[in-house]
Design a protein around this motif. Structure first.
Motif, PDB file in Angstrom:
ATOM      1  N   ASP A  32       0.756  -1.180  -0.031  1.00  0.00           N
ATOM      2  CA  ASP A  32       0.071  -0.029  -0.099  1.00  0.00           C
ATOM      3  C   ASP A  32       0.774   1.286  -0.091  1.00  0.00           C
ATOM      4  O   ASP A  32       1.966   1.152   0.260  1.00  0.00           O
ATOM      5  CB  ASP A  32      -0.764  -0.011   1.394  1.00  0.00           C
ATOM      6  N   ALA A  33       0.353   2.345  -0.321  1.00  0.00           N
ATOM      7  CA  ALA A  33       0.954   3.516  -0.309  1.00  0.00           C
ATOM      8  C   ALA A  33       1.624   3.932   1.008  1.00  0.00           C
ATOM      9  O   ALA A  33       0.437   3.852   2.166  1.00  0.00           O
ATOM     10  CB  ALA A  33       0.056   4.717  -1.041  1.00  0.00           C
ATOM     11  N   GLY A  34       2.530   4.493   1.215  1.00  0.00           N
ATOM     12  CA  GLY A  34       2.822   5.035   2.527  1.00  0.00           C
ATOM     13  C   GLY A  34       3.215   3.998   3.682  1.00  0.00           C
ATOM     14  O   GLY A  34       2.986   4.236   4.887  1.00  0.00           O
ATOM     15  N   GLU A  35       3.793   2.691   3.179  1.00  0.00           N
ATOM     16  CA  GLU A  35       3.998   1.880   4.049  1.00  0.00           C
ATOM     17  C   GLU A  35       5.410   0.903   3.867  1.00  0.00           C
ATOM     18  O   GLU A  35       5.775   0.925   2.723  1.00  0.00           O
ATOM     19  CB  GLU A  35       2.852   0.736   4.115  1.00  0.00           C
ATOM     20  N   CYS A  36       5.890   0.586   4.752  1.00  0.00           N
ATOM     21  CA  CYS A  36       7.218  -0.307   4.671  1.00  0.00           C
ATOM     22  C   CYS A  36       6.861  -1.918   4.957  1.00  0.00           C
ATOM     23  O   CYS A  36       6.307  -1.944   6.011  1.00  0.00           O
ATOM     24  CB  CYS A  36       8.139   0.198   5.348  1.00  0.00           C
ATOM     25  N   VAL A  37       6.891  -2.478   4.033  1.00  0.00           N
ATOM     26  CA  VAL A  37       6.615  -4.164   4.138  1.00  0.00           C
ATOM     27  C   VAL A  37       7.854  -4.844   4.345  1.00  0.00           C
ATOM     28  O   VAL A  37       8.825  -4.730   3.462  1.00  0.00           O
ATOM     29  CB  VAL A  37       5.932  -4.605   2.950  1.00  0.00           C
ATOM     30  N   GLY A  38       7.903  -5.315   5.562  1.00  0.00           N
ATOM     31  CA  GLY A  38       9.264  -6.358   5.609  1.00  0.00           C
ATOM     32  C   GLY A  38       8.788  -7.599   4.960  1.00  0.00           C
ATOM     33  O   GLY A  38       7.707  -8.274   5.148  1.00  0.00           O
ATOM     34  N   LEU A  39       9.712  -8.166   4.350  1.00  0.00           N
ATOM     35  CA  LEU A  39       9.570  -9.517   3.557  1.00  0.00           C
ATOM     36  C   LEU A  39      10.862 -10.591   4.088  1.00  0.00           C
ATOM     37  O   LEU A  39      11.899 -10.336   4.081  1.00  0.00           O
ATOM     38  CB  LEU A  39       9.663  -9.639   2.193  1.00  0.00           C
ATOM     39  N   VAL A  40      10.208 -11.507   4.874  1.00  0.00           N
ATOM     40  CA  VAL A  40      11.497 -12.624   5.563  1.00  0.00           C
ATOM     41  C   VAL A  40      10.857 -13.995   5.104  1.00  0.00           C
ATOM     42  O   VAL A  40       9.926 -14.340   4.684  1.00  0.00           O
ATOM     43  CB  VAL A  40      11.364 -12.316   7.077  1.00  0.00           C
ATOM     44  N   GLY A  41      12.063 -14.647   5.452  1.00  0.00           N
ATOM     45  CA  GLY A  41      11.865 -16.270   4.884  1.00  0.00           C
ATOM     46  C   GLY A  41      13.341 -16.859   4.755  1.00  0.00           C
ATOM     47  O   GLY A  41      14.413 -16.199   4.640  1.00  0.00           O
ATOM     48  N   HIS A  42      13.348 -18.102   4.790  1.00  0.00           N
ATOM     49  CA  HIS A  42      14.589 -18.579   4.727  1.00  0.00           C
ATOM     50  C   HIS A  42      15.251 -18.670   3.184  1.00  0.00           C
ATOM     51  O   HIS A  42      14.467 -18.271   2.528  1.00  0.00           O
ATOM     52  CB  HIS A  42      14.492 -20.359   5.078  1.00  0.00           C
ATOM     53  N   ASN A  43      16.368 -18.903   3.116  1.00  0.00           N
ATOM     54  CA  ASN A  43      17.258 -19.108   1.911  1.00  0.00           C
ATOM     55  C   ASN A  43      16.244 -19.831   0.890  1.00  0.00           C
ATOM     56  O   ASN A  43      15.924 -21.120   1.128  1.00  0.00           O
ATOM     57  CB  ASN A  43      18.747 -19.537   1.745  1.00  0.00           C
ATOM     58  N   GLY A  44      15.949 -19.329  -0.328  1.00  0.00           N
ATOM     59  CA  GLY A  44      15.166 -20.328  -1.293  1.00  0.00           C
ATOM     60  C   GLY A  44      13.717 -20.505  -0.923  1.00  0.00           C
ATOM     61  O   GLY A  44      12.900 -21.102  -1.679  1.00  0.00           O
ATOM     62  N   ALA A  45      13.251 -19.396  -0.191  1.00  0.00           N
ATOM     63  CA  ALA A  45      11.695 -19.311   0.063  1.00  0.00           C
ATOM     64  C   ALA A  45      11.111 -18.728  -0.972  1.00  0.00           C
ATOM     65  O   ALA A  45       9.707 -18.819  -1.186  1.00  0.00           O
ATOM     66  CB  ALA A  45      11.588 -18.464   1.668  1.00  0.00           C
ATOM     67  N   GLY A  46      11.884 -18.137  -1.720  1.00  0.00           N
ATOM     68  CA  GLY A  46      10.933 -17.376  -2.930  1.00  0.00           C
ATOM     69  C   GLY A  46      10.806 -15.883  -2.817  1.00  0.00           C
ATOM     70  O   GLY A  46      10.460 -15.294  -3.635  1.00  0.00           O
ATOM     71  N   LYS A  47      11.728 -15.314  -1.940  1.00  0.00           N
ATOM     72  CA  LYS A  47      11.535 -13.701  -1.763  1.00  0.00           C
ATOM     73  C   LYS A  47      12.135 -12.909  -2.763  1.00  0.00           C
ATOM     74  O   LYS A  47      11.473 -12.274  -3.267  1.00  0.00           O
ATOM     75  CB  LYS A  47      12.477 -13.328  -0.360  1.00  0.00           C
ATOM     76  N   SER A  48      13.514 -13.434  -3.242  1.00  0.00           N
ATOM     77  CA  SER A  48      14.000 -12.663  -4.434  1.00  0.00           C
ATOM     78  C   SER A  48      13.266 -12.601  -5.622  1.00  0.00           C
ATOM     79  O   SER A  48      13.211 -12.073  -6.510  1.00  0.00           O
ATOM     80  CB  SER A  48      15.580 -12.978  -4.580  1.00  0.00           C
ATOM     81  N   THR A  49      12.943 -14.069  -6.071  1.00  0.00           N
ATOM     82  CA  THR A  49      12.171 -14.530  -7.082  1.00  0.00           C
ATOM     83  C   THR A  49      10.804 -13.519  -7.140  1.00  0.00           C
ATOM     84  O   THR A  49      10.516 -12.936  -8.215  1.00  0.00           O
ATOM     85  CB  THR A  49      11.559 -15.774  -7.180  1.00  0.00           C
ATOM     86  N   LEU A  50       9.989 -13.530  -5.994  1.00  0.00           N
ATOM     87  CA  LEU A  50       8.849 -12.659  -6.011  1.00  0.00           C
ATOM     88  C   LEU A  50       9.258 -11.167  -6.246  1.00  0.00           C
ATOM     89  O   LEU A  50       8.640 -10.433  -6.992  1.00  0.00           O
ATOM     90  CB  LEU A  50       8.296 -12.635  -4.583  1.00  0.00           C
ATOM     91  N   MET A  51      10.547 -10.676  -5.895  1.00  0.00           N
ATOM     92  CA  MET A  51      10.662  -9.233  -6.167  1.00  0.00           C
ATOM     93  C   MET A  51      11.029  -9.007  -7.614  1.00  0.00           C
ATOM     94  O   MET A  51      11.042  -7.961  -8.322  1.00  0.00           O
ATOM     95  CB  MET A  51      11.822  -8.642  -5.006  1.00  0.00           C
ATOM     96  N   HIS A  52      11.833  -9.905  -8.016  1.00  0.00           N
ATOM     97  CA  HIS A  52      11.989  -9.921  -9.631  1.00  0.00           C
ATOM     98  C   HIS A  52      10.988  -9.851 -10.473  1.00  0.00           C
ATOM     99  O   HIS A  52      10.741  -9.077 -11.554  1.00  0.00           O
ATOM    100  CB  HIS A  52      13.054 -11.249 -10.197  1.00  0.00           C
ATOM    101  N   VAL A  53       9.740 -10.619 -10.300  1.00  0.00           N
ATOM    102  CA  VAL A  53       8.667 -10.560 -10.781  1.00  0.00           C
ATOM    103  C   VAL A  53       7.883  -8.952 -10.463  1.00  0.00           C
ATOM    104  O   VAL A  53       7.638  -8.432 -11.635  1.00  0.00           O
ATOM    105  CB  VAL A  53       7.538 -11.429 -10.193  1.00  0.00           C
ATOM    106  N   LEU A  54       7.956  -8.419  -9.408  1.00  0.00           N
ATOM    107  CA  LEU A  54       7.581  -7.198  -9.038  1.00  0.00           C
ATOM    108  C   LEU A  54       8.161  -6.142  -9.853  1.00  0.00           C
ATOM    109  O   LEU A  54       7.906  -5.063 -10.160  1.00  0.00           O
ATOM    110  CB  LEU A  54       7.585  -6.961  -7.624  1.00  0.00           C
ATOM    111  N   ALA A  55       9.661  -6.625 -10.216  1.00  0.00           N
ATOM    112  CA  ALA A  55      10.768  -5.291 -10.588  1.00  0.00           C
ATOM    113  C   ALA A  55      10.530  -5.580 -12.206  1.00  0.00           C
ATOM    114  O   ALA A  55      11.154  -4.783 -12.955  1.00  0.00           O
ATOM    115  CB  ALA A  55      11.874  -5.470 -10.088  1.00  0.00           C
ATOM    116  N   GLY A  56       9.858  -6.665 -12.814  1.00  0.00           N
ATOM    117  CA  GLY A  56       9.740  -6.831 -14.187  1.00  0.00           C
ATOM    118  C   GLY A  56      10.949  -7.641 -14.743  1.00  0.00           C
ATOM    119  O   GLY A  56      10.914  -7.473 -15.903  1.00  0.00           O
TER     120      GLY A  56
END
Length: 489
Positions: A32-56
């Protein structure tokens, strides 16, 4: 902060496969606008992959994406930039052969015409001054000549610069992994300032204190799916670790007391910084874990590299008695062999033990790799896969396996826990202590105070000199910070 009501981005049912591996399993995620979302998980949980999708930079196999309330088809990195979405990836994306100013121009093609270097330099310089006062980075410096911490500062600052494209969302994937605590604090303070203006951030970090202290909302991922989500006030460290799939009682803990008192075993490393005849001498005994502390870029890495060289040839001011292995912090430049398999990357430091006759035995290599995969928990279906198929944290585990599987009696660690999750850190700390109790010596540069508590002795650096020599019972964050800002006597 006012309650956010407008989605900047929303992902629904996003899936992503890499061959037979499902990296994302129907993920729903919104900022949402005006918030900081913390994203956590073990290595290989999918965090970076999800952000690559979000970044295009990655196209999902299925699912929907909405940006500013508009469904987006044909989403790409270029479109993300135009829509005000930026990403600082864990593996930095700066062009190493270009200067700081020229790298700013890469992100802002509208800076063109006569004098563009000066304008690009002014843009990135102003942002560096704003986020990291006293950064000491010259704008005409070639980026490849800078330490990884400085490069990370440039990448972060570049992401927050604005020309014609707006700035709505900045994704920060392990943004403090190469920063000392002082510089990390400067960045996280800036994140809160940005959020207060109505822009948003996604903060990925394995430092759970950063997530808890600076996020408005926290999303936990496990095995490619969202495992939990709540306001930050609804979590504490134990609850986060449990949601990630760890033991509820898992807390950062100091290692057990070492078996022998300091000074009762032989000296394996003797060093004076900058080859000076005066000042504090660094000593590392057999079976010790010796920490190197202080602000980043103040000579800790240089000392490690000097010790590494001194193991094979004489250098003034340095005495090294035994074989040495180095675990690099900048794994992309100094650690992994990107064209090799995981097994080959692990075994390269132990070739003599993997030979049958004049040739390397594939059977011995496979057994060696399997043993260390289990010992450091490398997440992969096949150790013959390319090393780049691993997440950043699992690549770092492979570097640990390479060093600890070798015959080296001295292990040098250059801030090696970058991008490694908390459960793995605890396992590695225990492994390091077990190796030390068996007689191995560790020289460990770290930017994390919690990691210094695992050391038997700590030396604090300032301007490439040792300014404090701290026993474990003298160690405190206040003492380290105070020493970091003083000159040697």
């Amino acid at each position: 902060m006012a309650e956010p009501s407008v989605n900047i981005v929303r992902l629904a049912g996003v899936e992503k496969y890499f061959g037979a591996v499902r990296a994302l399993a129907g993920v729903d995620f919104a900022v949402d606008a005006g918030e900081c979302v913390g994203l956590v998980g073990h290595n290989g949980a999918g965090k970076s992959t999800l952000m690559h999708v979000l970044a295009g930079t990655l196209t999902p196999d299925s699912g929907q994406m909405t940006v500013d309330g508009v469904p987006r088809e044909g989403y790409s990195a270029l479109l993300a930039q135009k829509l005000g979405i930026r990403c600082v990836f864990q593996e930095l994306s700066l062009c190493p052969n270009l200067t700081v100013a020229e790298n700013a121009r890469v992100l802002h093609p509208t800076i063109a015409g006569w004098g563009w270097r000066k304008r690009a330099g002014a843009l990135i310089g102003k942002k560096l001054d704003e986020i990291f006062p006293g950064h000491g980075i010259a704008l005409d410096t070639v980026v490849g000549d800078l330490a990884i911490g400085k490069r990370q500062m440039i990448e972060v600052a570049r992401a927050f610069t604005i020309t014609k494209a707006p700035l709505h969302l900045v994704i920060l994937d392990e943004p403090t992994s190469s920063l000392d605590s002082h510089t990390a604090g400067q960045l996280l303070t800036h994140v809160r300032r940005v959020v207060a203006t109505g822009a948003s951030c996604v903060l990925i970090s394995h430092l759970l204190g950063e997530i808890l202290d600076h996020s408005d909302r926290i999303v936990v991922m496990r095995d490619g799916a969202v495992a939990a989500a709540d306001r930050a006030s609804g979590f504490d460290r134990d609850k986060l670790v449990t949601a990630m799939g760890g033991a509820a009682a898992a807390k950062m803990r100091s290692v057990q007391e070492r078996a022998a008192p300091r000074g009762s075993t032989p000296v394996r490393i003797r060093a004076r910084t900058q080859n000076r005849s005066e000042g504090i001498e660094l000593l590392a005994h057999q079976g010790e874990i010796v920490g190197l502390a202080g602000l980043s870029g103040h000579g800790q890495t240089e000392l490690l590299l000097s010790v590494f060289r001194a193991a094979t040839r004489r250098l003034p001011g340095l005495e090294v008695s035994d074989p040495v292995a180095l675990i690099a912090g900048d794994r992309q430049s100094d650690g992994i062999f990107p064209l090799w398999s995981i097994a080959e990357n692990i075994g390269i430091r132990s070739i003599a033990a993997l030979r049958r006759g004049p040739l390397i035995s594939s059977e011995l290599e496979d057994q060696f790799a399997a043993r260390w995969q289990k010992r450091v928990n490398i997440r992969t279906p096949d150790m013959h896969n390319n090393i780049l198929s691993l997440s950043g944290g699992n690549q770092q585990k492979a570097l640990f396996a390479r060093a600890l599987g070798s015959e080296a009696k001295i292990v040098l660690m250059d801030d090696p826990m970058r991008g490694v999750d908390i459960s793995t850190k605890l396992e590695v700390y225990d492994l390091i202590r077990a190796e030390a109790n068996a007689g191995r010596t560790f020289l460990w540069y770290t930017t994390e105070m919690e990691e210094l508590k695992n050391c038997d002795h700590v030396y604090v650096f300032r301007n490439s000199r040792i300014v404090a020599d701290l026993r474990r019972d003298e160690l405190s964050e206040e003492r380290v910070i105070q020493s970091s800002f003083q000159e040697a006597g």
